[in-house]
Design a protein around this motif. Structure first.
Motif, short mmCIF file in Angstrom:
data_model
loop_
_atom_site.label_atom_id
_atom_site.label_comp_id
_atom_site.label_asym_id
_atom_site.label_seq_id
_atom_site.Cartn_x
_atom_site.Cartn_y
_atom_site.Cartn_z
N ALA A 61 0.83 -1.20 0.00
CA ALA A 61 0.00 0.00 0.00
C ALA A 61 0.86 1.25 0.00
O ALA A 61 1.96 1.26 0.56
CB ALA A 61 -0.92 0.02 1.22
N ASP A 62 0.33 2.32 -0.62
CA ASP A 62 1.03 3.59 -0.60
C ASP A 62 0.41 4.55 0.40
O ASP A 62 0.88 5.67 0.59
CB ASP A 62 1.07 4.22 -1.99
CG ASP A 62 -0.31 4.50 -2.57
OD1 ASP A 62 -1.30 4.51 -1.81
OD2 ASP A 62 -0.40 4.73 -3.79
N GLY A 63 -0.70 4.14 1.03
CA GLY A 63 -1.34 4.96 2.05
C GLY A 63 -2.28 6.02 1.51
O GLY A 63 -2.87 6.77 2.28
N GLY A 64 -2.42 6.12 0.19
CA GLY A 64 -3.27 7.16 -0.35
C GLY A 64 -4.30 6.69 -1.35
O GLY A 64 -5.43 7.15 -1.34
N ASP A 65 -3.93 5.78 -2.23
CA ASP A 65 -4.83 5.43 -3.33
C ASP A 65 -5.50 4.08 -3.07
O ASP A 65 -6.69 4.02 -2.81
CB ASP A 65 -4.05 5.40 -4.64
CG ASP A 65 -4.94 5.17 -5.85
OD1 ASP A 65 -6.16 5.39 -5.75
OD2 ASP A 65 -4.42 4.78 -6.90
N CYS A 66 -4.75 3.02 -3.13
CA CYS A 66 -5.33 1.70 -2.89
C CYS A 66 -4.25 0.77 -2.39
O CYS A 66 -3.07 1.09 -2.38
CB CYS A 66 -6.01 1.14 -4.14
SG CYS A 66 -4.86 0.69 -5.45
N SER A 67 -4.68 -0.38 -1.95
CA SER A 67 -3.73 -1.40 -1.52
C SER A 67 -4.00 -2.67 -2.29
O SER A 67 -5.08 -2.88 -2.81
CB SER A 67 -3.84 -1.63 -0.01
OG SER A 67 -5.11 -2.12 0.32
N ARG A 68 -3.01 -3.51 -2.33
CA ARG A 68 -3.12 -4.76 -3.08
C ARG A 68 -2.69 -5.91 -2.18
O ARG A 68 -1.62 -5.84 -1.57
CB ARG A 68 -2.22 -4.68 -4.31
CG ARG A 68 -2.33 -5.85 -5.21
CD ARG A 68 -1.46 -5.59 -6.44
NE ARG A 68 -1.50 -6.73 -7.30
CZ ARG A 68 -2.29 -6.83 -8.34
NH1 ARG A 68 -3.08 -5.84 -8.66
NH2 ARG A 68 -2.29 -7.91 -9.08
N PRO A 69 -3.51 -6.95 -2.07
CA PRO A 69 -3.12 -8.10 -1.25
C PRO A 69 -1.80 -8.68 -1.72
O PRO A 69 -1.51 -8.69 -2.90
CB PRO A 69 -4.26 -9.10 -1.46
CG PRO A 69 -5.41 -8.27 -1.93
CD PRO A 69 -4.81 -7.12 -2.69
N ALA A 70 -1.01 -9.16 -0.78
CA ALA A 70 0.30 -9.71 -1.09
C ALA A 70 0.42 -11.13 -0.56
O ALA A 70 0.75 -11.34 0.60
CB ALA A 70 1.39 -8.84 -0.49
N ARG A 71 0.10 -12.12 -1.37
CA ARG A 71 0.25 -13.53 -1.02
C ARG A 71 -0.26 -13.87 0.36
O ARG A 71 0.45 -14.39 1.20
CB ARG A 71 1.71 -13.94 -1.17
CG ARG A 71 2.24 -13.74 -2.57
CD ARG A 71 3.55 -14.39 -2.76
NE ARG A 71 3.26 -15.73 -3.29
CZ ARG A 71 4.18 -16.59 -3.63
NH1 ARG A 71 5.43 -16.30 -3.47
NH2 ARG A 71 3.85 -17.75 -4.11
#
Length: 93
Positions: A61-71
């Motif tokens: 995650a970058d804390g601003g836009d979106c996050s992506r699950p990581a395994r």
């Protein structure tokens, strides 16, 4: 059975998490490697059934836009289609 969800790395048994990765199967992830990547992740979660680790997940995650699950890993007895995480989800804490 009671599930306890934690979002901190303070009490994580990194050896147990490494074993969960092997059981998943996601290969061999050394405990120190897992400690580094989970500690550096903005969003992480560890789920225990009683005292046993049954699931773990983190998001890039970058804390601003979106996050992506990581395994993300979950013990086989807890797998269920309703637990799928969207590819891009709004970050929440």
């Amino acid at each position: 059975m009671t599930l306890e969800w934690k979002h901190a790395t303070d009490d994580v048994d990194w050896e147990e998490l490494s074993a969960l990765y092997r059981a998943a199967p996601l290969g061999e992830k050394p405990p120190l490697h897992l400690q580094k990547v989970f500690s550096n992740s903005m969003f992480k979660c560890f789920v225990h059934e009683d005292t046993k680790l049954v699931a773990a997940g983190r998001a890039l995650a970058d804390g601003g836009d979106c996050s992506r699950p990581a395994r993300n890993r979950i013990a086989q007895q807890w797998e269920h289609p309703s637990l799928e995480v969207p590819r891009c989800a709004q970050p929440t804490r």
